[in-house]
Design a protein around this motif. Structure first.
Motif, short mmCIF file in Angstrom:
data_model
loop_
_atom_site.label_atom_id
_atom_site.label_comp_id
_atom_site.label_asym_id
_atom_site.label_seq_id
_atom_site.Cartn_x
_atom_site.Cartn_y
_atom_site.Cartn_z
N THR A 101 0.85 -1.19 0.00
CA THR A 101 0.00 0.00 0.00
C THR A 101 0.89 1.25 0.00
O THR A 101 2.09 1.17 0.23
N GLY A 102 0.26 2.40 -0.28
CA GLY A 102 1.01 3.65 -0.30
C GLY A 102 1.63 3.95 -1.65
O GLY A 102 2.36 4.94 -1.79
N ASP A 106 -4.03 3.12 -1.22
CA ASP A 106 -4.03 2.83 0.21
C ASP A 106 -5.23 1.94 0.48
O ASP A 106 -6.04 1.70 -0.41
N LEU A 108 -8.35 1.06 3.50
CA LEU A 108 -9.02 1.32 4.78
C LEU A 108 -9.49 -0.02 5.31
O LEU A 108 -10.34 -0.68 4.70
N GLN A 141 -10.94 -4.70 3.49
CA GLN A 141 -10.03 -3.62 3.12
C GLN A 141 -10.55 -2.93 1.86
O GLN A 141 -10.68 -3.56 0.81
N THR A 149 -3.63 7.62 4.82
CA THR A 149 -3.10 7.54 6.18
C THR A 149 -2.94 8.92 6.81
O THR A 149 -3.13 9.08 8.01
N VAL A 152 -7.03 10.31 7.35
CA VAL A 152 -8.08 9.62 8.11
C VAL A 152 -8.25 10.11 9.54
O VAL A 152 -9.39 10.34 9.98
N THR A 169 -8.47 1.36 10.36
CA THR A 169 -7.05 1.59 10.16
C THR A 169 -6.77 1.90 8.69
O THR A 169 -7.30 1.22 7.80
N ALA A 170 -5.97 2.93 8.46
CA ALA A 170 -5.53 3.24 7.10
C ALA A 170 -4.17 2.61 6.87
O ALA A 170 -3.24 2.81 7.66
N LEU A 171 -4.05 1.84 5.81
CA LEU A 171 -2.78 1.19 5.45
C LEU A 171 -2.16 1.95 4.30
O LEU A 171 -2.75 2.05 3.22
N GLY A 172 -0.98 2.50 4.53
CA GLY A 172 -0.31 3.28 3.50
C GLY A 172 1.12 2.82 3.31
O GLY A 172 1.41 1.62 3.35
N GLU A 173 2.01 3.77 3.14
CA GLU A 173 3.41 3.44 2.87
C GLU A 173 3.99 2.58 3.99
O GLU A 173 3.80 2.85 5.17
#
Length: 221
Positions: A101-102, A106, A108, A141, A149, A152, A169-173
């Motif tokens: 992700t990122g 991304d 959620l 997700q 990220t 949020v 939860t936000a999943l990013g870099e």
């Protein structure tokens, strides 16, 4: 509206991306790179040990057997090149398909129960949605544009919630998601709750989905 998993499990193979009968993990990983332009990288895999499936990492109590990175430098291994993807899965055909992700998206992440509640509400609101995965550990997700990220926490506060009070939860870099049909040990495989299609190639911004997701997570507490 695009079908959800609740009404389309039997027709899932009719989609643009989902695994066809007999299709290998290698072929699926290549199609993620070619058709969606997603970076992918191989993770761990399942091995038979004394008649039981164990994660290749060797940890008998692995929390995500066969569905996590196999090496610490996984972020540098991720690639959108179909040629490189093919080469990596030829070395280990049973490796999990993981998506960082990122980069192009991304994600959620919310509990499954909240995810289905939010999904129904989003469809009533006729929101534009991207792909959504459903994992064997009962998480959903929602794929959104990169940058979620950073947004949020403040978006959740504006809705009157404390970010720490919601299981959102936000999943990013630096994070990743497991892609269908990766298996979590004996718990089952990751599925598409909303499969990737040409119609949802353009992803929504986190701001467009945060209200129904936060509402559903608040109801789910």
């Amino acid at each position: 509206m695009e079908e959800t998993i609740a009404g389309a499990q039997e027709t899932q193979t009719a989609g643009h991306i989902p695994q066809q009968r007999g299709e290998s993990l290698l072929e699926t990983a290549v199609r993620y790179a070619e058709q969606r332009h997603w970076d992918v990288f191989p993770g761990t895999w399942l091995e038979a040990v004394d008649g039981r499936q164990r994660c290749s990492c060797g940890d008998a109590s692995c929390p995500a057997p066969g569905a996590h990175p196999a090496r610490p430098d996984w972020a540098t291994q991720a690639t959108g090149s179909a040629t490189v993807v093919r080469r990596m899965w030829q070395k280990q055909p049973a490796a999990a398909i993981l998506l960082p992700t990122g980069r192009t998206f991304d994600a959620l992440s919310v509990p499954e129960s909240a995810g289905f509640l939010a999904l129904a509400r989003m469809e009533r609101m006729e929101l534009t949605l991207g792909p959504v995965t459903l994992t064997p550990d009962r998480r959903m997700q929602f794929f959104v544009l990169p940058g979620a990220t950073a947004k949020v926490p403040e978006l959740v506060r504006k809705l009157g919630w404390s970010p720490a009070s919601l299981d959102l939860t936000a999943l990013g870099e630096g994070a990743y998601v497991a892609a269908p049909p990766t298996r979590f040990g004996s718990r089952g495989a990751v599925q598409w709750a909303r499969r990737p299609t040409p119609a949802n190639r353009w992803l929504p911004d986190a701001e467009e989905l945060i209200s129904p997701l936060a509402y559903a997570c608040g109801r789910d507490r």
